[in-house]
Motif scaffolding. Structure first.
Motif, PDB file in Angstrom:
ATOM      1  N   LYS A  82       0.787  -1.228   0.000  1.00 11.38           N
ATOM      2  CA  LYS A  82       0.000   0.000   0.000  1.00 11.38           C
ATOM      3  C   LYS A  82       0.824   1.286   0.000  1.00 11.38           C
ATOM      4  O   LYS A  82       0.427   2.265  -0.621  1.00 11.38           O
ATOM      5  CB  LYS A  82      -0.927   0.028   1.217  1.00 11.38           C
ATOM      6  CG  LYS A  82      -1.983  -1.050   1.192  1.00 11.38           C
ATOM      7  CD  LYS A  82      -2.851  -0.986   2.428  1.00 11.38           C
ATOM      8  CE  LYS A  82      -3.849  -2.129   2.391  1.00 11.38           C
ATOM      9  NZ  LYS A  82      -4.636  -2.192   3.621  1.00 11.38           N
ATOM     10  N   LEU A  83       1.972   1.308   0.693  1.00 11.60           N
ATOM     11  CA  LEU A  83       2.699   2.567   0.876  1.00 11.60           C
ATOM     12  C   LEU A  83       4.186   2.343   1.079  1.00 11.60           C
ATOM     13  O   LEU A  83       4.595   1.469   1.852  1.00 11.60           O
ATOM     14  CB  LEU A  83       2.141   3.294   2.113  1.00 11.60           C
ATOM     15  CG  LEU A  83       2.884   4.553   2.557  1.00 11.60           C
ATOM     16  CD1 LEU A  83       2.619   5.705   1.589  1.00 11.60           C
ATOM     17  CD2 LEU A  83       2.472   4.929   3.972  1.00 11.60           C
ATOM     18  N   VAL A 101       6.876   9.623  -1.979  1.00 14.75           N
ATOM     19  CA  VAL A 101       5.790   8.800  -1.461  1.00 14.75           C
ATOM     20  C   VAL A 101       5.167   8.014  -2.614  1.00 14.75           C
ATOM     21  O   VAL A 101       4.716   8.600  -3.599  1.00 14.75           O
ATOM     22  CB  VAL A 101       4.698   9.667  -0.776  1.00 14.75           C
ATOM     23  CG1 VAL A 101       3.587   8.785  -0.228  1.00 14.75           C
ATOM     24  CG2 VAL A 101       5.309  10.544   0.313  1.00 14.75           C
ATOM     25  N   TRP A 102       5.166   6.697  -2.478  1.00 10.94           N
ATOM     26  CA  TRP A 102       4.510   5.793  -3.421  1.00 10.94           C
ATOM     27  C   TRP A 102       3.286   5.220  -2.722  1.00 10.94           C
ATOM     28  O   TRP A 102       3.422   4.568  -1.681  1.00 10.94           O
ATOM     29  CB  TRP A 102       5.434   4.646  -3.813  1.00 10.94           C
ATOM     30  CG  TRP A 102       6.630   5.017  -4.619  1.00 10.94           C
ATOM     31  CD1 TRP A 102       7.844   5.425  -4.154  1.00 10.94           C
ATOM     32  CD2 TRP A 102       6.740   4.987  -6.040  1.00 10.94           C
ATOM     33  NE1 TRP A 102       8.696   5.645  -5.204  1.00 10.94           N
ATOM     34  CE2 TRP A 102       8.045   5.386  -6.382  1.00 10.94           C
ATOM     35  CE3 TRP A 102       5.855   4.650  -7.069  1.00 10.94           C
ATOM     36  CZ2 TRP A 102       8.500   5.463  -7.682  1.00 10.94           C
ATOM     37  CZ3 TRP A 102       6.300   4.725  -8.380  1.00 10.94           C
ATOM     38  CH2 TRP A 102       7.615   5.125  -8.678  1.00 10.94           C
ATOM     39  N   GLU A 103       2.100   5.460  -3.276  1.00 10.44           N
ATOM     40  CA  GLU A 103       0.864   4.929  -2.720  1.00 10.44           C
ATOM     41  C   GLU A 103       0.242   3.974  -3.727  1.00 10.44           C
ATOM     42  O   GLU A 103       0.139   4.297  -4.917  1.00 10.44           O
ATOM     43  CB  GLU A 103      -0.109   6.059  -2.417  1.00 10.44           C
ATOM     44  CG  GLU A 103       0.428   7.016  -1.354  1.00 10.44           C
ATOM     45  CD  GLU A 103      -0.428   8.249  -1.210  1.00 10.44           C
ATOM     46  OE1 GLU A 103      -1.224   8.295  -0.257  1.00 10.44           O
ATOM     47  OE2 GLU A 103      -0.300   9.151  -2.073  1.00 10.44           O
TER      48      GLU A 103
END
Length: 160
Positions: A82-83, A101-103
Motif C-alpha cells: 500500500k505505501l 511517497v509511493w501509494e
C-alpha cells in the motif's frame, strides 16, 4: 500536477496486482531502472525495504549539484502492498525536508492505482533552499518513472 504548496503528484492505473508493484518498489536495486529523472545511478547494496526506520543509500548524479554524490533515504512510511515513503538526505546527514511517497490502491485483484508524490513542502533550511531550486524533479519525469515501473511489472523477469 504541481501543487503550489511544494508537491508534484502523478498517478497511473496498472494492470498488475498491488503485491507485484510493491515487490518491485521495495527493492532499492530496482530504483535506478525506475528513475525518470536520470539522477539515480545505482543503489549502494541496500537490502529490501521492510519497515519504517530503515535507511538505504543511492548513488546519484546531477551536474548542477556537482556531479556524483550519494543520498541516504530514511524510510518514513511503510504499509505492505500500500505505501512506501522516504525522506532523502545527503549521505551522512539528516533529511532536509523532501520526501518521495509511493501509494498503491488495489482497485481489483489485478489492477492497482499507483500514485507517486515528490514533496518538498517541509524544506526550511535556507542553505538547502539556496542550493536547490525546487522542484528538482518535474511531473513529466515522475510520469516517466511510472512508465518504467509499468514496464518492469509487466515484464516476466523483473528483479525481486
Amino acid at each position: 500536477m504541481t501543487d503550489k504548496e511544494g508537491k508534484v503528484t502523478v498517478s497511473r492505473l496498472f494492470d498488475a496486482p498491488a503485491k507485484e508493484v510493491f515487490k518491485v518498489l521495495s527493492n532499492p536495486a530496482n530504483h535506478a531502472r525506475l528513475d525518470g529523472s536520470g539522477m539515480v545511478r545505482a543503489d549502494e547494496k541496500s537490502d529490501r525495504i521492510t519497515g519504517v526506520g530503515q535507511v538505504f543509500t543511492m548513488n546519484m548524479f546531477l551536474e548542477k549539484l556537482g556531479g556524483d554524490y550519494q543520498t541516504d533515504n530514511h524510510v518514513v512510511g511503510y504499509d505492505v502492498n500500500k505505501l512506501l515513503a522516504w525522506k532523502t538526505a545527503d549521505s551522512g546527514q539528516e533529511p532536509a525536508g523532501w520526501q518521495w511517497v509511493w501509494e498503491l490502491v488495489a482497485e481489483s485483484p489485478d489492477c492497482t492505482r499507483v500514485t507517486l508524490t515528490y514533496d518538498w513542502s517541509q524544506v526550511r533550511d535556507k542553505d538547502v533552499l539556496g542550493r536547490i531550486s525546487f522542484p528538482l524533479v518535474h511531473a513529466h519525469q515522475l510520469e516517466g518513472s511510472l512508465g518504467k515501473l509499468a514496464e518492469m511489472v509487466a515484464g516476466p523477469h523483473h528483479t525481486d
